[in-house]
Design a protein around this motif. Structure first.
Motif, PDB file in Angstrom:
ATOM      1  N   VAL A 299    -100.711   0.879  47.356  1.00 23.36           N
ATOM      2  CA  VAL A 299     -99.333   0.874  47.866  1.00 23.36           C
ATOM      3  C   VAL A 299     -99.202  -0.113  49.015  1.00 23.36           C
ATOM      4  O   VAL A 299     -98.227  -0.885  49.088  1.00 23.36           O
ATOM      5  CB  VAL A 299     -98.931   2.298  48.309  1.00 23.36           C
ATOM      6  N   LEU A 300    -100.158  -0.126  49.924  1.00 25.08           N
ATOM      7  CA  LEU A 300    -100.139  -1.074  51.039  1.00 25.08           C
ATOM      8  C   LEU A 300    -100.278  -2.509  50.542  1.00 25.08           C
ATOM      9  O   LEU A 300     -99.650  -3.426  51.094  1.00 25.08           O
ATOM     10  CB  LEU A 300    -101.267  -0.739  52.023  1.00 25.08           C
ATOM     11  N   LEU A 301    -101.105  -2.705  49.514  1.00 26.79           N
ATOM     12  CA  LEU A 301    -101.279  -4.047  48.941  1.00 26.79           C
ATOM     13  C   LEU A 301     -99.976  -4.548  48.342  1.00 26.79           C
ATOM     14  O   LEU A 301     -99.613  -5.726  48.483  1.00 26.79           O
ATOM     15  CB  LEU A 301    -102.384  -4.021  47.893  1.00 26.79           C
ATOM     16  N   LYS A 302     -99.279  -3.670  47.665  1.00 26.00           N
ATOM     17  CA  LYS A 302     -97.988  -4.036  47.074  1.00 26.00           C
ATOM     18  C   LYS A 302     -96.943  -4.333  48.151  1.00 26.00           C
ATOM     19  O   LYS A 302     -96.126  -5.244  47.990  1.00 26.00           O
ATOM     20  CB  LYS A 302     -97.515  -2.902  46.166  1.00 26.00           C
ATOM     21  N   HIS A 303     -96.994  -3.589  49.240  1.00 30.80           N
ATOM     22  CA  HIS A 303     -95.997  -3.759  50.307  1.00 30.80           C
ATOM     23  C   HIS A 303     -96.221  -5.045  51.096  1.00 30.80           C
ATOM     24  O   HIS A 303     -95.258  -5.769  51.390  1.00 30.80           O
ATOM     25  CB  HIS A 303     -96.042  -2.550  51.240  1.00 30.80           C
TER      26      HIS A 303
ATOM     27  N   ILE B 171     -97.307   8.682  51.139  1.00 30.16           N
ATOM     28  CA  ILE B 171     -97.502   7.223  51.156  1.00 30.16           C
ATOM     29  C   ILE B 171     -96.942   6.595  49.890  1.00 30.16           C
ATOM     30  O   ILE B 171     -96.369   5.495  49.921  1.00 30.16           O
ATOM     31  CB  ILE B 171     -98.999   6.905  51.318  1.00 30.16           C
ATOM     32  N   SER B 172     -97.048   7.299  48.761  1.00 30.45           N
ATOM     33  CA  SER B 172     -96.575   6.744  47.480  1.00 30.45           C
ATOM     34  C   SER B 172     -95.063   6.654  47.413  1.00 30.45           C
ATOM     35  O   SER B 172     -94.533   6.004  46.503  1.00 30.45           O
ATOM     36  CB  SER B 172     -97.090   7.605  46.321  1.00 30.45           C
ATOM     37  N   CYS B 173     -94.338   7.311  48.326  1.00 33.09           N
ATOM     38  CA  CYS B 173     -92.878   7.168  48.357  1.00 33.09           C
ATOM     39  C   CYS B 173     -92.461   5.751  48.740  1.00 33.09           C
ATOM     40  O   CYS B 173     -91.292   5.360  48.535  1.00 33.09           O
ATOM     41  CB  CYS B 173     -92.275   8.172  49.342  1.00 33.09           C
ATOM     42  N   GLU B 174     -93.419   4.984  49.323  1.00 32.06           N
ATOM     43  CA  GLU B 174     -93.206   3.562  49.644  1.00 32.06           C
ATOM     44  C   GLU B 174     -92.009   3.365  50.583  1.00 32.06           C
ATOM     45  O   GLU B 174     -91.152   2.496  50.340  1.00 32.06           O
ATOM     46  CB  GLU B 174     -93.049   2.730  48.374  1.00 32.06           C
TER      47      GLU B 174
ATOM     48  N   PRO C 132     -90.543   1.716  53.576  1.00 30.39           N
ATOM     49  CA  PRO C 132     -90.957   0.517  54.331  1.00 30.39           C
ATOM     50  C   PRO C 132     -91.276   0.799  55.793  1.00 30.39           C
ATOM     51  O   PRO C 132     -92.250   0.248  56.336  1.00 30.39           O
ATOM     52  CB  PRO C 132     -89.738  -0.408  54.193  1.00 30.39           C
ATOM     53  N   GLU C 133     -90.489   1.655  56.456  1.00 30.56           N
ATOM     54  CA  GLU C 133     -90.723   1.923  57.877  1.00 30.56           C
ATOM     55  C   GLU C 133     -92.090   2.587  58.082  1.00 30.56           C
ATOM     56  O   GLU C 133     -92.774   2.310  59.073  1.00 30.56           O
ATOM     57  CB  GLU C 133     -89.621   2.827  58.435  1.00 30.56           C
ATOM     58  N   ILE C 134     -92.470   3.465  57.162  1.00 33.67           N
ATOM     59  CA  ILE C 134     -93.769   4.142  57.282  1.00 33.67           C
ATOM     60  C   ILE C 134     -94.909   3.170  57.009  1.00 33.67           C
ATOM     61  O   ILE C 134     -95.907   3.138  57.738  1.00 33.67           O
ATOM     62  CB  ILE C 134     -93.827   5.345  56.318  1.00 33.67           C
ATOM     63  N   LEU C 135     -94.766   2.345  55.961  1.00 29.15           N
ATOM     64  CA  LEU C 135     -95.834   1.414  55.602  1.00 29.15           C
ATOM     65  C   LEU C 135     -96.011   0.329  56.655  1.00 29.15           C
ATOM     66  O   LEU C 135     -97.135  -0.129  56.901  1.00 29.15           O
ATOM     67  CB  LEU C 135     -95.534   0.785  54.238  1.00 29.15           C
TER      68      LEU C 135
ATOM     69  N   LEU D 160     -99.259   9.852  60.992  1.00 31.94           N
ATOM     70  CA  LEU D 160     -99.885   9.125  59.882  1.00 31.94           C
ATOM     71  C   LEU D 160    -101.402   9.203  59.973  1.00 31.94           C
ATOM     72  O   LEU D 160    -102.099   9.181  58.946  1.00 31.94           O
ATOM     73  CB  LEU D 160     -99.423   7.664  59.881  1.00 31.94           C
ATOM     74  N   SER D 161    -101.928   9.300  61.201  1.00 36.51           N
ATOM     75  CA  SER D 161    -103.370   9.484  61.358  1.00 36.51           C
ATOM     76  C   SER D 161    -103.805  10.808  60.735  1.00 36.51           C
ATOM     77  O   SER D 161    -104.867  10.899  60.106  1.00 36.51           O
ATOM     78  CB  SER D 161    -103.739   9.433  62.840  1.00 36.51           C
ATOM     79  N   GLN D 162    -102.972  11.856  60.882  1.00 31.66           N
ATOM     80  CA  GLN D 162    -103.272  13.133  60.232  1.00 31.66           C
ATOM     81  C   GLN D 162    -103.185  13.002  58.712  1.00 31.66           C
ATOM     82  O   GLN D 162    -103.987  13.591  57.975  1.00 31.66           O
ATOM     83  CB  GLN D 162    -102.288  14.204  60.705  1.00 31.66           C
ATOM     84  N   VAL D 163    -102.191  12.243  58.245  1.00 32.75           N
ATOM     85  CA  VAL D 163    -102.055  12.011  56.791  1.00 32.75           C
ATOM     86  C   VAL D 163    -103.323  11.361  56.240  1.00 32.75           C
ATOM     87  O   VAL D 163    -103.865  11.774  55.195  1.00 32.75           O
ATOM     88  CB  VAL D 163    -100.813  11.146  56.501  1.00 32.75           C
ATOM     89  N   ILE D 164    -103.822  10.351  56.938  1.00 33.94           N
ATOM     90  CA  ILE D 164    -105.027   9.647  56.492  1.00 33.94           C
ATOM     91  C   ILE D 164    -106.223  10.592  56.495  1.00 33.94           C
ATOM     92  O   ILE D 164    -107.066  10.553  55.588  1.00 33.94           O
ATOM     93  CB  ILE D 164    -105.284   8.424  57.397  1.00 33.94           C
ATOM     94  N   LYS D 165    -106.297  11.451  57.484  1.00 36.11           N
ATOM     95  CA  LYS D 165    -107.429  12.371  57.563  1.00 36.11           C
ATOM     96  C   LYS D 165    -107.463  13.302  56.360  1.00 36.11           C
ATOM     97  O   LYS D 165    -108.540  13.612  55.822  1.00 36.11           O
ATOM     98  CB  LYS D 165    -107.346  13.174  58.867  1.00 36.11           C
TER      99      LYS D 165
END
Length: 533
Positions: A138-142, A94-97, A99-102, A64-69
């Motif tokens: 997406v994080l705000l919604k989760h 990330i937009s797939c939402e 839950p385990e990833i978020l 996920l750190s690579q995803v953010i980069k």
């Protein structure tokens, strides 16, 4: 219910059996990497949405750190995969939402630190800004509470967000953050106030020569943001807190100063916010102070700045300008609050007279006429105190303006309809007495009543003058009266009504030889001008 559970279990088992062999092969390979999966993006995203457990487990914190980069860092080279495809796919992950990833973002705040470090760059890439805002929403919604807790614990995020107000995506994100219900936690209210202060500060800052484009966009977006936050009462949970902070000191002083002395765009943006804040003042809930000297702070500041407003309204020039038009709107909105002290102040200082003088100076500016008409009509109809009405009419020289307008020729001025409408309102208020007549009685008897009669007359029942641009065509008045026919059919005798059913032209005394003239008249009707008296 048991049957439904069994069916769901069967479907999930079937879905697991149908996992993509390609993705499974990649996941089991020794060369497994995020880039390898993203090269097969269609299959990967389908498997992710289908909740492939093996694929979900692959997205650990380092991945996920690579995803953010990818969604926050501009590549050094403009290569298709690195600069375009991979950032888009990472945003889709990330937009797939899932839950385990978020949840991983909130278990380790290092990921949030890396995500929000994007705001430390200036200027930011607008495409990456869209990906960043999408991920944060997406994080705000989760988990809105945890994300807002993180943002409020960081000192600089609020300021960094507002500093990038030139980016529309960032502005929309700020709206989502400030309108979130979890801001109702008392621990967060002070942070919310800080963000409002930053927005106002950016709004009234004049554009610099070096970054004029970014600065102008920041001013416009900041104005739209504040207006949206205080207008959408159903969407914004804390709109009243935002209204209180924006209309309090020192923000309201900054906004009024921006209206008076700011750059043209700054003045327009600040005016929009001030008008919106003024409209939100609910006098129905404060009837006990409407007739007292206690006023909302925004109204106090406007009353203190009346001299500055007068100077701008009375500036010489052949063009009204957006600044004067916006100031007229602000003053009218204040007057419509119906605080007695505001009306008296505006009359004594001469603000209302200056507004009416603008109508005379700019006789064809219909936007100005509508704004001032709205304010004058409101004050005339909603002030029940006779003395205040009389002061309003006489100190603004409203009667003289209306009477002088009636002496102008039709088409010479553009505010004649404005004057007639206000004159009818004044005539309706029978308890108003004037120290001097100013020709008012004569105006009402000889002009206003006749004007009202003409305006209220149904189409086709008035008197007409027929003019022709073609000098060879002459239409006699008797002929036109004949084709117009009787005004009221019921006034005809019974024997003539019967004849009318047989031949309507006989009743109108139109002879056969006149029908040829009628055809000629119809043939040349494009050259005729009918002017109603």
């Amino acid at each position: 219910m048991q049957m439904m559970v069994n069916i769901r279990t069967i479907l999930n088992s079937f879905r697991n059996m149908q996992n993509s062999h390609l993705i499974e092969t990649i996941l089991n390979s020794e060369t497994l990497s995020l880039e390898l999966l993203m090269e097969n993006d269609t299959e990967m995203l389908l498997e992710l949405k289908s909740r492939n457990i093996n694929l979900i487990n692959f997205f650990t914190s380092p991945i996920l750190s690579q995803v953010i980069k990818y969604i926050t860092t501009e590549p050094e080279v403009d290569e298709y995969n690195l600069a375009h495809k991979f950032p888009f796919i990472c945003n889709e992950i990330i937009s797939c939402e899932i839950p385990e990833i978020l949840d991983t973002f909130f278990h380790e705040t290092q990921l949030l630190d890396e995500l929000f470090s994007f705001l430390e760059r200036f200027p930011i890439n607008l495409t990456l800004a869209g990906y960043f805002c999408s991920a944060v929403q997406v994080l705000l919604k989760h988990n809105s509470y945890e994300l807002l807790s993180y943002i409020h614990d960081q000192k600089d995020i609020g300021k960094l967000l507002t500093d990038h107000g030139y980016c529309t995506s960032i502005t929309q994100l700020i709206y989502k953050l400030l309108s979130c219900e979890d801001h109702g936690n008392p621990a967060y209210v002070s942070k919310l106030y800080d963000m409002v202060d930053y927005i106002v500060s950016n709004l009234v800052k004049n554009p610099s020569d070096q970054n004029e484009k970014f600065d102008l966009m920041r001013v416009i977006n900041s104005s739209n943001l504040l207006c949206s936050l205080t207008q959408n009462h159903n969407e914004v949970y804390n709109w009243s807190d935002i209204q209180m902070q924006a209309s309090g000191s020192p923000n309201i002083e900054l906004l009024i100063e921006g209206v008076l002395q700011g750059h043209l765009q700054v003045s327009a943006a600040a005016s929009a916010v001030v008008i919106n804040l003024t409209r939100n003042i609910d006098t129905k809930q404060s009837e006990d102070i409407v007739i007292s000297s206690e006023l909302p702070q925004i109204i106090e500041i406007i009353c203190e700045k009346t001299k500055d407003f007068k100077d701008i309204l009375n500036r010489p020039g052949d063009c009204l300008g957006v600044n004067r038009l916006n100031i007229a709107r602000i003053l009218v909105e204040c007057a419509k609050l119906n605080y007695e002290i505001i009306t008296k102040t505006f009359i004594e200082v001469g603000i209302l007279k200056d507004l009416i003088d603008l109508v005379v100076r700019f006789p064809w500016n219909s936007m100005l006429h509508i704004i001032i008409e709205d304010g004058i009509v409101f004050l005339l109809l909603n002030n029940e105190e006779q003395g205040l009405r009389s002061d309003l009419i006489q100190n603004t020289q409203l009667i003289q303006t209306i009477v002088e307008a009636s002496k102008k020729k039709t088409g010479e001025i553009g505010y004649l309809g404005w004057a007639v409408k206000i004159a009818n309102i004044i005539a309706k208020i029978s308890n108003v007495k004037f120290n001097q007549d100013y020709g008012w009685e004569k105006f009402v008897d000889e002009y206003l009543m006749q004007k009202n009669h003409i305006e209220n007359c149904s189409l086709g029942q008035g008197e007409f003058i027929v003019k022709s641009e073609n000098q060879e065509i002459e239409i006699e008045e008797e002929f036109f009266d004949a084709i117009q026919g009787p005004e009221v059919l019921d006034d005809l005798p019974e024997n003539e009504k019967g004849e009318l059913e047989k031949n309507p032209f006989d009743i109108c005394d139109i002879k056969n030889e006149d029908l040829g003239d009628l055809d000629d008249w119809r043939h040349h009707r494009d050259s005729l001008e009918l002017v109603k008296k």
